[in-house]
Design a protein around this motif. Structure first.
Motif, short mmCIF file in Angstrom:
data_model
loop_
_atom_site.label_atom_id
_atom_site.label_comp_id
_atom_site.label_asym_id
_atom_site.label_seq_id
_atom_site.Cartn_x
_atom_site.Cartn_y
_atom_site.Cartn_z
N PRO A 175 0.82 -1.23 0.00
CA PRO A 175 0.00 0.00 0.00
C PRO A 175 0.85 1.27 0.00
N ALA A 176 1.97 1.25 0.71
CA ALA A 176 2.84 2.43 0.73
C ALA A 176 3.41 2.72 -0.66
N LEU A 177 3.77 1.67 -1.39
CA LEU A 177 4.29 1.86 -2.75
C LEU A 177 3.26 2.55 -3.63
N PHE A 178 2.01 2.08 -3.58
CA PHE A 178 0.97 2.68 -4.42
C PHE A 178 0.60 4.09 -3.97
N HIS A 179 0.80 4.37 -2.69
CA HIS A 179 0.50 5.70 -2.18
C HIS A 179 1.62 6.69 -2.50
N GLN A 180 2.87 6.23 -2.43
CA GLN A 180 4.01 7.14 -2.56
C GLN A 180 4.54 7.31 -3.99
N LEU A 181 4.48 6.25 -4.77
CA LEU A 181 5.04 6.34 -6.12
C LEU A 181 4.01 6.94 -7.09
N PRO A 182 4.43 7.89 -7.90
CA PRO A 182 3.49 8.50 -8.84
C PRO A 182 3.13 7.56 -10.00
N ASN A 183 3.96 6.59 -10.28
CA ASN A 183 3.74 5.66 -11.38
C ASN A 183 3.18 4.35 -10.82
N ARG A 184 1.89 4.09 -11.06
CA ARG A 184 1.24 2.89 -10.53
C ARG A 184 1.79 1.61 -11.16
N GLN A 185 2.23 1.71 -12.41
CA GLN A 185 2.83 0.53 -13.06
C GLN A 185 4.12 0.14 -12.33
N LEU A 186 4.93 1.11 -12.00
CA LEU A 186 6.17 0.84 -11.27
C LEU A 186 5.86 0.28 -9.88
N ALA A 187 4.90 0.88 -9.21
CA ALA A 187 4.49 0.38 -7.88
C ALA A 187 4.04 -1.07 -7.98
N GLY A 188 3.25 -1.38 -9.02
CA GLY A 188 2.78 -2.74 -9.21
C GLY A 188 3.91 -3.72 -9.51
#
Length: 150
Positions: A29-42
């Motif tokens: 959840p922190a990755l999806f909240h903090q990173l502007p690129n959802r593909q990268l977070a995923g």
């Protein structure tokens, strides 16, 4: 609980369940909240879930064998044994079944983000199935923590 293999059991449970909870409910959840690129977070979250799956395979293998060695066939009547077994099945299904389906949908959507493609609804469905399986696995992890010394 004085034997070294019993102590290793506690360490293995801590590693597996701790990894499940940390990656699934804090890091991803922190990755999806903090990173502007959802593909990268995923992509990063997917790699972390893959590592947790391998930790799960090794942990389940040890815990099941240890329980059988310690209790013999009586282990088959214990909730701990079956919690580990179901967790293993969920991990196998997620890693070798659901995740490859989701990866295929992502690949078919390329170069677009899967969430902006015709595959978005199927991806959301499989992501939901994966999330429910992960939640069940996480709750069974709680069973392991509570029954570890029995």
């Amino acid at each position: 609980m004085n034997h070294w293999s019993d102590k290793l059991t506690l360490i293995v449970i801590t590693l597996w369940v701790g990894a499940l909870w940390t990656v699934g409910y804090l890091v991803a959840p922190a990755l999806f909240h903090q990173l502007p690129n959802r593909q990268l977070a995923g992509t990063i979250a997917g790699r972390l879930f893959e590592i947790v799956a391998y930790v799960g395979f090794a942990s389940a293998f040890y815990l099941l064998l240890h329980r059988l060695a310690r209790f013999g066939t009586a282990a088959l009547k214990q909730g701990f044994f079956w919690a580990v077994f179901v967790m293993l099945l969920l991990t196998l299904a997620g890693h070798f079944g659901i995740q490859p389906l989701m990866a295929a949908l992502k690949a078919q959507a390329m170069p677009a983000d899967v969430m902006n493609s015709v595959f978005a609804s199927r991806f959301k469905t499989w992501h939901g199935v994966s999330s429910v399986a992960y939640l069940i696995e996480s709750l069974l992890g709680l069973v392991l923590v509570l029954k570890a010394r029995q």
